[in-house]
Design a protein around this motif. Structure first.
Motif, short mmCIF file in Angstrom:
data_model
loop_
_atom_site.label_atom_id
_atom_site.label_comp_id
_atom_site.label_asym_id
_atom_site.label_seq_id
_atom_site.Cartn_x
_atom_site.Cartn_y
_atom_site.Cartn_z
N GLN A 39 44.43 44.82 37.18
CA GLN A 39 45.29 45.42 38.20
C GLN A 39 45.36 44.54 39.44
O GLN A 39 46.41 44.41 40.07
CB GLN A 39 44.82 46.82 38.56
N CYS A 40 44.25 43.93 39.81
CA CYS A 40 44.26 42.99 40.94
C CYS A 40 45.29 41.89 40.71
O CYS A 40 46.08 41.56 41.59
CB CYS A 40 42.88 42.37 41.15
N LEU A 41 45.27 41.31 39.51
CA LEU A 41 46.20 40.23 39.20
C LEU A 41 47.64 40.72 39.20
O LEU A 41 48.54 40.05 39.72
CB LEU A 41 45.86 39.60 37.84
N LEU A 42 47.87 41.91 38.65
CA LEU A 42 49.22 42.48 38.65
C LEU A 42 49.72 42.75 40.06
O LEU A 42 50.92 42.68 40.33
CB LEU A 42 49.24 43.78 37.83
N ASP A 43 48.79 43.03 40.98
CA ASP A 43 49.15 43.28 42.38
C ASP A 43 49.37 42.00 43.18
O ASP A 43 49.61 42.06 44.38
CB ASP A 43 48.07 44.13 43.06
N GLY A 44 49.25 40.84 42.52
CA GLY A 44 49.51 39.58 43.19
C GLY A 44 48.31 38.92 43.83
O GLY A 44 48.45 37.94 44.57
N VAL A 45 47.12 39.44 43.56
CA VAL A 45 45.90 38.84 44.11
C VAL A 45 45.68 37.48 43.44
O VAL A 45 45.81 37.35 42.23
CB VAL A 45 44.69 39.77 43.86
N THR A 46 45.38 36.47 44.24
CA THR A 46 45.15 35.13 43.68
C THR A 46 43.68 34.76 43.62
O THR A 46 43.31 33.87 42.87
CB THR A 46 45.91 34.06 44.50
N VAL A 47 42.82 35.44 44.41
CA VAL A 47 41.38 35.19 44.37
C VAL A 47 40.68 36.54 44.33
O VAL A 47 40.91 37.39 45.18
CB VAL A 47 40.89 34.39 45.60
N ILE A 48 39.81 36.72 43.32
CA ILE A 48 39.03 37.95 43.20
C ILE A 48 37.56 37.57 43.33
O ILE A 48 37.04 36.82 42.51
CB ILE A 48 39.25 38.64 41.84
N ASP A 49 36.90 38.07 44.37
CA ASP A 49 35.47 37.89 44.52
C ASP A 49 34.80 39.15 44.01
O ASP A 49 35.16 40.26 44.41
CB ASP A 49 35.09 37.67 45.99
N ILE A 50 33.83 38.99 43.10
CA ILE A 50 33.14 40.14 42.50
C ILE A 50 31.69 40.10 42.95
O ILE A 50 30.97 39.15 42.69
CB ILE A 50 33.23 40.09 40.97
N ASP A 51 31.28 41.17 43.64
CA ASP A 51 29.91 41.29 44.13
C ASP A 51 29.09 42.03 43.08
O ASP A 51 29.31 43.22 42.82
CB ASP A 51 29.91 42.03 45.45
N LEU A 52 28.10 41.34 42.48
CA LEU A 52 27.25 41.91 41.45
C LEU A 52 25.87 42.31 41.99
O LEU A 52 24.97 42.62 41.22
CB LEU A 52 27.05 40.90 40.31
N THR A 53 25.73 42.32 43.30
CA THR A 53 24.43 42.56 43.92
C THR A 53 23.77 43.85 43.44
O THR A 53 22.56 43.88 43.21
CB THR A 53 24.57 42.59 45.46
N THR A 54 24.54 44.91 43.27
CA THR A 54 23.96 46.20 42.88
C THR A 54 24.21 46.56 41.42
O THR A 54 24.15 47.73 41.04
CB THR A 54 24.47 47.32 43.81
#
Length: 96
Positions: A39-54
């Motif tokens: 969905q992020c990509l479909l919304d036009g997001v070009t960079v996705i940072d994923i926080d796996l800390t928790t």
């Protein structure tokens, strides 16, 4: 067997998004994660940072979900291909 739970939160910053995850990434939760990233990509997001800390645990399918373009290098439903997934030392994953 206990059901896995994964909380997904998204913060948009223009064409960049931070997705924070809390819980376990496994067979029951991977589809939720993949849908959120696609969905992020479909919304036009070009960079996705994923926080796996928790994130408590993550199996191989969960790692594959970190690349929403997997299997779509020649284009596909998202119309995007060639994304790069990088895991940084601080626990974040970046999809470009």
């Amino acid at each position: 067997m206990a059901l896995s739970q994964l909380d997904i939160h998204r913060w948009n910053r223009g064409e960049r998004t931070l997705v924070t995850l809390a819980g376990d990434i496994g067979p029951a939760t991977t589809p939720l994660l993949r849908t959120a990233l696609e969905q992020c990509l479909l919304d036009g997001v070009t960079v996705i940072d994923i926080d796996l800390t928790t994130v408590g645990s993550c199996d191989a399918r969960g790692l594959d979900a970190g690349d929403p373009a997997a299997g779509r290098r020649a284009g596909g439903p998202t119309g995007r291909g060639g994304h790069t997934v990088r895991r940084r030392p601080d626990g974040h994953v970046s999809v470009r």
